[in-house]
Design a protein around this motif. Structure first.
Motif, PDB file in Angstrom:
ATOM      1  N   GLY A   1       0.802  -1.216   0.000  1.00  0.00           N
ATOM      2  CA  GLY A   1       0.000   0.000   0.000  1.00  0.00           C
ATOM      3  C   GLY A   1       0.833   1.263   0.000  1.00  0.00           C
ATOM      4  N   ARG A   2       0.254   2.330  -0.560  1.00  0.00           N
ATOM      5  CA  ARG A   2       0.876   3.660  -0.492  1.00  0.00           C
ATOM      6  C   ARG A   2      -0.229   4.709  -0.482  1.00  0.00           C
ATOM      7  N   LEU A   3       0.047   5.818   0.158  1.00  0.00           N
ATOM      8  CA  LEU A   3      -0.941   6.884   0.262  1.00  0.00           C
ATOM      9  C   LEU A   3      -1.175   7.541  -1.088  1.00  0.00           C
ATOM     10  N   ILE A   4      -2.418   7.911  -1.351  1.00  0.00           N
ATOM     11  CA  ILE A   4      -2.748   8.638  -2.573  1.00  0.00           C
ATOM     12  C   ILE A   4      -3.772   9.715  -2.259  1.00  0.00           C
ATOM     13  N   GLU A   5      -3.866  10.689  -3.163  1.00  0.00           N
ATOM     14  CA  GLU A   5      -4.925  11.687  -3.113  1.00  0.00           C
ATOM     15  C   GLU A   5      -6.070  11.208  -3.998  1.00  0.00           C
ATOM     16  N   LEU A   6      -7.269  11.250  -3.477  1.00  0.00           N
ATOM     17  CA  LEU A   6      -8.429  10.791  -4.243  1.00  0.00           C
ATOM     18  C   LEU A   6      -8.851  11.836  -5.268  1.00  0.00           C
ATOM     19  N   THR A   7      -9.419  11.350  -6.362  1.00  0.00           N
ATOM     20  CA  THR A   7     -10.077  12.260  -7.293  1.00  0.00           C
ATOM     21  C   THR A   7     -11.428  12.636  -6.692  1.00  0.00           C
ATOM     22  N   LYS A   8     -12.050  13.640  -7.239  1.00  0.00           N
ATOM     23  CA  LYS A   8     -13.362  14.071  -6.743  1.00  0.00           C
ATOM     24  C   LYS A   8     -14.382  12.943  -6.862  1.00  0.00           C
ATOM     25  N   SER A   9     -14.378  12.228  -7.992  1.00  0.00           N
ATOM     26  CA  SER A   9     -15.352  11.157  -8.194  1.00  0.00           C
ATOM     27  C   SER A   9     -15.104   9.990  -7.248  1.00  0.00           C
ATOM     28  N   GLN A  10     -13.845   9.685  -6.950  1.00  0.00           N
ATOM     29  CA  GLN A  10     -13.530   8.612  -6.007  1.00  0.00           C
ATOM     30  C   GLN A  10     -14.014   8.968  -4.602  1.00  0.00           C
ATOM     31  N   GLU A  11     -13.764  10.195  -4.198  1.00  0.00           N
ATOM     32  CA  GLU A  11     -14.209  10.630  -2.868  1.00  0.00           C
ATOM     33  C   GLU A  11     -15.730  10.634  -2.770  1.00  0.00           C
ATOM     34  N   GLU A  12     -16.401  11.090  -3.812  1.00  0.00           N
ATOM     35  CA  GLU A  12     -17.867  11.178  -3.794  1.00  0.00           C
ATOM     36  C   GLU A  12     -18.519   9.810  -3.655  1.00  0.00           C
ATOM     37  N   ILE A  13     -18.039   8.812  -4.412  1.00  0.00           N
ATOM     38  CA  ILE A  13     -18.658   7.496  -4.360  1.00  0.00           C
ATOM     39  C   ILE A  13     -18.398   6.825  -3.011  1.00  0.00           C
ATOM     40  N   ALA A  14     -17.203   7.030  -2.447  1.00  0.00           N
ATOM     41  CA  ALA A  14     -16.880   6.438  -1.142  1.00  0.00           C
ATOM     42  C   ALA A  14     -17.751   7.039  -0.047  1.00  0.00           C
ATOM     43  N   LEU A  15     -17.878   8.356  -0.038  1.00  0.00           N
ATOM     44  CA  LEU A  15     -18.690   9.018   0.984  1.00  0.00           C
ATOM     45  C   LEU A  15     -20.164   8.659   0.850  1.00  0.00           C
ATOM     46  N   LYS A  16     -20.641   8.544  -0.379  1.00  0.00           N
ATOM     47  CA  LYS A  16     -22.054   8.199  -0.580  1.00  0.00           C
ATOM     48  C   LYS A  16     -22.351   6.803  -0.033  1.00  0.00           C
TER      49      LYS A  16
END
Length: 321
Positions: free
Chosen positions: A249-264
């Motif tokens: 594993g390694r840390l990454i910054e999410l795209t807007k669409s990745q963050e939106e689907i995870a939060l939803k």
């Protein structure tokens, strides 16, 4: 002394303030007493130690140390194997949904809730609850309820297989750490695996194989309604990217669409904290793989360099005070 204004300020750092107020609070963290998985015990111990730093006495309680009972009057009660201090909150790091529901009946505040744990613990139910919420996911078929497999025609199974493609993923509905997940590459293998699961009365789901995400996924760690951090997981030798299965594993910054689907997905399932797993669809379009209520955050902590357990406790204190 803590004030109501402090309670409403969810973004304020809690650690220093609690130390100054000399807050002494008791909580329980319940885990399974019959499951011998070292990572779970390590995770529980980590939370207990983080609790001490916030002046919280967090007692590690096995689910086999408390017995849910209903009195002659029908009242929900507990029978104790050992003396325990009354908790002001309970972190439920297990999948004993009936016990979690029982504790809620007794008036305890449980994190995550029994309903959220129930949704996440059964992969078929999880996809059912998430459906019709504009959350993109692999095409998924629920296993049928079959009482006598010898009476069932193979036509049904062949139709399931052909609907999803020549390569499919079978997941047992209840499984963790990437276990009980099978990559199926031909019809005979598919029928044999489904027959085996049916004969053992094991529920499962069938999913299309997202080949563009072979050996890689994203774990999104969420507390409250906020993404705390995300980790790209990759494996060079396995279709599963789980760290427990040898992935890195390694840390990454999410795209807007990745963050939106995870939060939803997190919100629809009603979670306080979660680990949301995303796949890479065509053109890297994010697809929901699954959501974990009892997430193993230790691997994330090691590369993040901060305490995820502390964040969980800070969130809980902000909810109950």
């Amino acid at each position: 002394m803590l004030t109501k204004n402090f309670k409403s300020d969810k973004n304020r750092l809690i650690n220093t303030t609690y130390q100054e107020s000399r807050l002494n609070m008791t909580g329980w963290i319940i885990y399974n007493g019959t499951l011998n998985v070292p990572k779970i015990k390590e995770l529980v111990d980590t939370l207990v130690e983080e609790g001490k730093k916030l002046n919280i006495k967090l007692e590690a309680v096995k689910n086999t140390e408390i017995i849910p009972m209903y009195s002659n009057e029908g009242k929900a009660e507990l029978v104790y194997l050992n003396k325990l201090e009354e908790p002001e909150f309970i972190i439920f790091w297990d999948k004993d949904v009936l016990l979690a529901s029982h504790l809620e009946k007794m008036g305890y505040k449980v994190f995550n809730s029994s309903k959220a744990i129930k949704y996440c613990d059964h992969k078929g139910l999880m996809h059912l609850v998430l459906s019709n919420n504009n959350i993109k996911m692999p095409r998924t078929i629920l296993s049928p309820m079959i009482f006598d497999y010898s009476l069932n025609s193979e036509d049904y199974l062949i139709k399931c297989y052909e609907t999803l493609g020549e390569s499919v993923i079978i997941k047992e509905s209840m499984g963790s750490f990437g276990m009980q997940v099978y990559l199926i590459n031909n019809r005979e293998e598919f029928i044999n695996k489904v027959t085996e699961l049916n004969k053992n009365n094991i529920d499962f789901i069938i999913q299309e194989n997202i080949k563009s995400s072979f050996g890689r996924d994203i774990r999104v760690n969420i507390i409250g309604n906020k993404v705390i951090g995300a980790m790209l997981r990759e494996s060079n030798s396995d279709f599963r990217a789980n760290i427990s299965q040898g992935g890195k594993g390694r840390l990454i910054e999410l795209t807007k669409s990745q963050e939106e689907i995870a939060l939803k997905a997190h919100k629809v399932l009603g979670l306080d904290f979660s680990g949301v797993d995303l796949l890479f669809g065509e053109n890297n379009e994010p697809l929901l793989c699954e959501v974990n209520s009892n997430l193993n955050f230790l691997s994330f902590e090691k590369i993040w360099g901060k305490s995820f357990g502390k964040k969980i406790l800070q969130y809980i204190l902000g909810e109950i005070l």
